[in-house]
Design a protein around this motif. Structure first.
Motif, PDB file in Angstrom:
ATOM      1  N   PHE A 199       0.832  -1.189   0.158  1.00 26.03           N
ATOM      2  CA  PHE A 199       0.095  -0.110  -0.130  1.00 26.03           C
ATOM      3  C   PHE A 199       0.764   1.299   0.009  1.00 26.03           C
ATOM      4  O   PHE A 199       0.402   2.147  -0.751  1.00 26.03           O
ATOM      5  N   GLY A 200       1.900   1.270   0.682  1.00 25.09           N
ATOM      6  CA  GLY A 200       3.016   2.497   0.894  1.00 25.09           C
ATOM      7  C   GLY A 200       3.520   2.608  -0.519  1.00 25.09           C
ATOM      8  O   GLY A 200       3.962   3.531  -0.794  1.00 25.09           O
ATOM      9  N   LEU A 201       3.864   1.451  -1.304  1.00 18.55           N
ATOM     10  CA  LEU A 201       4.634   1.781  -2.599  1.00 18.55           C
ATOM     11  C   LEU A 201       3.389   2.195  -3.794  1.00 18.55           C
ATOM     12  O   LEU A 201       3.879   2.446  -4.924  1.00 18.55           O
ATOM     13  N   SER A 202       2.327   1.999  -3.587  1.00 21.70           N
ATOM     14  CA  SER A 202       1.225   2.295  -4.504  1.00 21.70           C
ATOM     15  C   SER A 202       1.321   3.544  -5.220  1.00 21.70           C
ATOM     16  O   SER A 202       0.936   3.636  -6.419  1.00 21.70           O
ATOM     17  N   THR A 203       1.484   4.570  -4.479  1.00 19.50           N
ATOM     18  CA  THR A 203       1.481   6.174  -5.055  1.00 19.50           C
ATOM     19  C   THR A 203       2.848   5.972  -6.145  1.00 19.50           C
ATOM     20  O   THR A 203       2.357   6.496  -7.025  1.00 19.50           O
ATOM     21  N   LEU A 204       3.793   5.516  -5.645  1.00 18.09           N
ATOM     22  CA  LEU A 204       4.793   5.414  -6.764  1.00 18.09           C
ATOM     23  C   LEU A 204       4.317   4.608  -7.869  1.00 18.09           C
ATOM     24  O   LEU A 204       4.497   4.928  -9.204  1.00 18.09           O
ATOM     25  N   ALA A 205       3.872   3.315  -7.774  1.00 19.11           N
ATOM     26  CA  ALA A 205       3.477   2.393  -9.006  1.00 19.11           C
ATOM     27  C   ALA A 205       2.282   3.167  -9.576  1.00 19.11           C
ATOM     28  O   ALA A 205       2.581   3.269 -11.007  1.00 19.11           O
ATOM     29  N   ILE A 206       1.337   3.778  -9.160  1.00 13.66           N
ATOM     30  CA  ILE A 206       0.311   4.507  -9.948  1.00 13.66           C
ATOM     31  C   ILE A 206       0.753   5.700 -10.524  1.00 13.66           C
ATOM     32  O   ILE A 206       0.680   6.033 -11.800  1.00 13.66           O
ATOM     33  N   GLY A 207       1.727   6.366 -10.212  1.00  8.24           N
ATOM     34  CA  GLY A 207       2.540   7.359 -10.698  1.00  8.24           C
ATOM     35  C   GLY A 207       3.363   7.246 -12.188  1.00  8.24           C
ATOM     36  O   GLY A 207       3.229   7.741 -13.129  1.00  8.24           O
ATOM     37  N   ILE A 208       4.109   6.167 -11.710  1.00  4.63           N
ATOM     38  CA  ILE A 208       4.840   5.645 -12.946  1.00  4.63           C
ATOM     39  C   ILE A 208       4.033   5.046 -14.142  1.00  4.63           C
ATOM     40  O   ILE A 208       4.345   5.433 -15.130  1.00  4.63           O
ATOM     41  N   THR A 209       3.078   4.320 -13.617  1.00  3.13           N
ATOM     42  CA  THR A 209       2.202   3.579 -14.618  1.00  3.13           C
ATOM     43  C   THR A 209       1.484   4.965 -15.432  1.00  3.13           C
ATOM     44  O   THR A 209       1.445   4.731 -16.702  1.00  3.13           O
ATOM     45  N   ALA A 210       0.887   5.751 -14.743  1.00  2.00           N
ATOM     46  CA  ALA A 210       0.505   7.142 -15.615  1.00  2.00           C
ATOM     47  C   ALA A 210       1.375   7.787 -16.327  1.00  2.00           C
ATOM     48  O   ALA A 210       0.873   7.963 -17.574  1.00  2.00           O
ATOM     49  N   LEU A 211       2.601   7.767 -16.083  1.00  2.00           N
ATOM     50  CA  LEU A 211       3.543   8.280 -16.917  1.00  2.00           C
ATOM     51  C   LEU A 211       3.813   7.450 -17.954  1.00  2.00           C
ATOM     52  O   LEU A 211       4.180   7.997 -19.048  1.00  2.00           O
ATOM     53  N   LEU A 212       3.901   6.074 -17.933  1.00  6.66           N
ATOM     54  CA  LEU A 212       4.406   5.474 -18.987  1.00  6.66           C
ATOM     55  C   LEU A 212       3.242   5.181 -19.919  1.00  6.66           C
ATOM     56  O   LEU A 212       3.369   4.912 -21.100  1.00  6.66           O
ATOM     57  N   VAL A 213       1.897   5.366 -19.498  1.00  8.33           N
ATOM     58  CA  VAL A 213       0.897   5.247 -20.297  1.00  8.33           C
ATOM     59  C   VAL A 213       0.475   6.547 -20.793  1.00  8.33           C
ATOM     60  O   VAL A 213      -0.036   6.556 -22.211  1.00  8.33           O
TER      61      VAL A 213
END
Length: 126
Positions: free
Chosen positions: A48-62
């Motif tokens: 859960f703590g790492l989800s902000t980073l994962a969502i941010g990177i996913t949005a930037l890659l897509v």
């Protein structure tokens, strides 16, 4: 939802993921759990703590961003969240964790400092 909307929602995602992570990790101070159960709850809190980073990177890659903007944004997210490295290292070595209170404290401290770093970054941008 497009990438810009997700990036605008990142501060709220940061708040919610930090609350969820603390909600997973904090009760383990007061519960007497078996080691496997404790490790599972701690892993969920870290994810859960790492989800902000994962969502941010996913949005930037897509998203429809050029390579320079994408690389700069990913580099900024990672550099303003250095404690992500600590959380990832703990998650990788979760099966060797034995001292419950020590690792709870490290994870909670990392989560709070990571939240503050991401929040300060977006506050500075606004």
């Amino acid at each position: 939802m497009d990438a810009e909307q997700i990036i605008r929602a990142t501060p709220m995602i940061n708040h919610l993921s930090t609350i969820a992570a603390i909600g997973c990790v904090f009760p383990t101070y007061f519960l007497h759990l078996r080691p496997a159960t404790y490790r599972l709850i701690l892993s969920e809190g870290i994810i859960f703590g790492l989800s902000t980073l994962a969502i941010g990177i996913t949005a930037l890659l897509v998203g429809p961003f050029d390579d320079f903007v994408r690389d700069t944004a990913i580099g900024t997210l990672v550099s303003f969240s250095p404690l992500v490295v600590v959380l990832t290292a703990i998650l990788v070595g979760i099966k060797w964790i034995s001292r419950v209170v020590l690792w709870n404290t490290i994870v909670l401290t990392s989560l709070i400092l990571d939240w503050a770093g991401v929040w300060a970054y977006f506050w500075a941008l606004s």
